[in-house]
Design a protein around this motif. Sequence first.
Motif, short mmCIF file in Angstrom:
data_model
loop_
_atom_site.label_atom_id
_atom_site.label_comp_id
_atom_site.label_asym_id
_atom_site.label_seq_id
_atom_site.Cartn_x
_atom_site.Cartn_y
_atom_site.Cartn_z
N MET A 276 33.29 -6.04 38.28
CA MET A 276 32.72 -4.96 38.24
C MET A 276 33.34 -3.78 38.04
SD MET A 276 30.13 -3.42 41.26
CE MET A 276 31.52 -2.28 42.45
N LEU A 277 34.52 -3.87 38.37
CA LEU A 277 35.51 -2.51 38.12
C LEU A 277 35.82 -2.48 36.52
CD1 LEU A 277 38.00 -2.42 41.16
CD2 LEU A 277 36.26 -0.66 40.58
N ILE A 278 36.02 -3.74 36.18
CA ILE A 278 36.23 -3.64 34.82
C ILE A 278 35.06 -3.30 33.72
CG2 ILE A 278 36.67 -5.41 32.75
CD1 ILE A 278 38.40 -7.14 34.60
N GLU A 279 33.94 -3.41 34.42
CA GLU A 279 32.51 -3.11 33.64
C GLU A 279 32.61 -1.58 33.74
OE1 GLU A 279 28.85 -5.19 34.63
OE2 GLU A 279 30.08 -6.71 35.39
N ILE A 280 32.89 -1.09 35.00
CA ILE A 280 32.84 0.37 35.17
C ILE A 280 34.01 1.28 34.25
CG2 ILE A 280 33.35 2.40 36.83
CD1 ILE A 280 32.07 0.50 38.81
N PHE A 281 35.03 0.57 34.29
CA PHE A 281 36.09 1.26 33.51
C PHE A 281 35.62 1.20 32.10
CE2 PHE A 281 40.39 1.17 31.07
CZ PHE A 281 40.71 2.39 31.67
N SER A 282 35.23 -0.13 31.46
CA SER A 282 34.72 -0.09 30.18
C SER A 282 33.77 0.93 29.74
CB SER A 282 34.23 -1.86 29.87
OG SER A 282 35.18 -2.60 29.97
N PHE A 283 32.73 0.87 30.60
CA PHE A 283 31.70 1.87 30.30
C PHE A 283 32.51 3.27 30.14
CE2 PHE A 283 28.81 4.91 32.52
CZ PHE A 283 27.93 4.97 31.85
N LEU A 284 33.18 3.64 31.11
CA LEU A 284 33.81 5.06 31.06
C LEU A 284 34.60 5.10 29.95
CD1 LEU A 284 34.48 5.81 34.87
CD2 LEU A 284 32.95 6.51 33.55
N LEU A 285 35.38 4.42 29.38
CA LEU A 285 36.25 4.36 28.25
C LEU A 285 35.54 4.50 27.04
CD1 LEU A 285 39.26 4.10 27.60
CD2 LEU A 285 39.07 1.56 27.21
N MET B 169 42.13 -1.41 23.61
CA MET B 169 42.14 -1.29 25.22
C MET B 169 41.16 -2.11 25.84
SD MET B 169 42.47 2.91 25.81
CE MET B 169 41.66 3.61 24.32
N LEU B 170 39.82 -2.20 25.22
CA LEU B 170 39.02 -3.17 25.85
C LEU B 170 39.63 -4.53 25.69
CD1 LEU B 170 35.82 -1.79 24.40
CD2 LEU B 170 36.59 -1.63 26.85
N TRP B 171 40.17 -4.96 24.58
CA TRP B 171 40.76 -6.39 24.46
C TRP B 171 41.93 -6.43 25.70
CZ3 TRP B 171 46.24 -7.18 22.84
CH2 TRP B 171 46.50 -8.90 23.17
N LEU B 172 42.67 -5.48 25.94
CA LEU B 172 43.98 -5.47 26.78
C LEU B 172 43.13 -5.69 28.32
CD1 LEU B 172 46.27 -3.00 25.77
CD2 LEU B 172 46.67 -5.34 25.84
N LEU B 173 42.00 -4.88 28.34
CA LEU B 173 41.43 -5.02 30.01
C LEU B 173 40.71 -6.35 30.09
CD1 LEU B 173 40.60 -3.05 32.06
CD2 LEU B 173 38.34 -2.55 30.69
N THR B 174 40.21 -6.81 28.82
CA THR B 174 39.41 -8.07 29.11
C THR B 174 40.35 -9.54 29.26
OG1 THR B 174 38.59 -8.14 27.03
CG2 THR B 174 37.23 -7.01 28.61
N GLY B 175 41.43 -9.31 28.18
CA GLY B 175 42.04 -10.41 28.14
C GLY B 175 41.50 -11.40 27.17
N GLY B 176 40.52 -11.18 26.27
CA GLY B 176 39.86 -12.29 25.52
C GLY B 176 40.77 -12.44 24.17
#
Length: 187
Positions: free
Chosen positions: A1-10, A81-88
């Motif tokens: 959930m925190l990753i989704e919130i951070f991704s949304f704000l980013l 940044m999204l790639w670093l955040l999700t690690g995909g």
Amino acid sequence: MLIEIFSFLLNIFVGLISGACLLRAYMQAQRAPFSNSIGQLVFALTNWIVLPLRKVLPAKGRWDLSSIVAAFLLQIALLLMLWLLTGGPLMAVALPWLALCGLLRVAISGAMGILIVYAVLSWVQPYSPVFGILQRLSDPLLGPARKLVPSIGGVDLSAMVTLIALQVLLMVLGHLEIGGLRMLAGF
């Protein structure tokens, strides 16, 4: 959930800054004055990235290439940044394509925002100081629809027709983005 919130704000933050860069380029192309509140906001949001790029990429004709490149670089930074955040998995070959699609999505959404604010102000406060700038920015977008759709009962429906066309364009862009990714994955 925190990753989704951070991704949304980013996404919102980068979308706002890259949208302001595109608006800066569009305002310069339309020769809209920057001495108003919109122009001052655009300068405040974009000077930090556009001015250093302008030393390397001068303007070409009416278009400010440094503002467009700044928006593109912001989209690439967002993807990284999204790639670093999700690690995909990172498909480096797809980065420019995804950034271009993101940039087009921001441009279309920005055009929709300009048209909505313009339409609302034309109804409630057509003598606002901002209305003149919005009219100058909206007229090139509304021109083709005004040629196709006549006013009905004195009501200009061109903004509604243009908004529908831009929404369809967003749908087409989504399909092109997926198709491009499939093609790039085949490399």
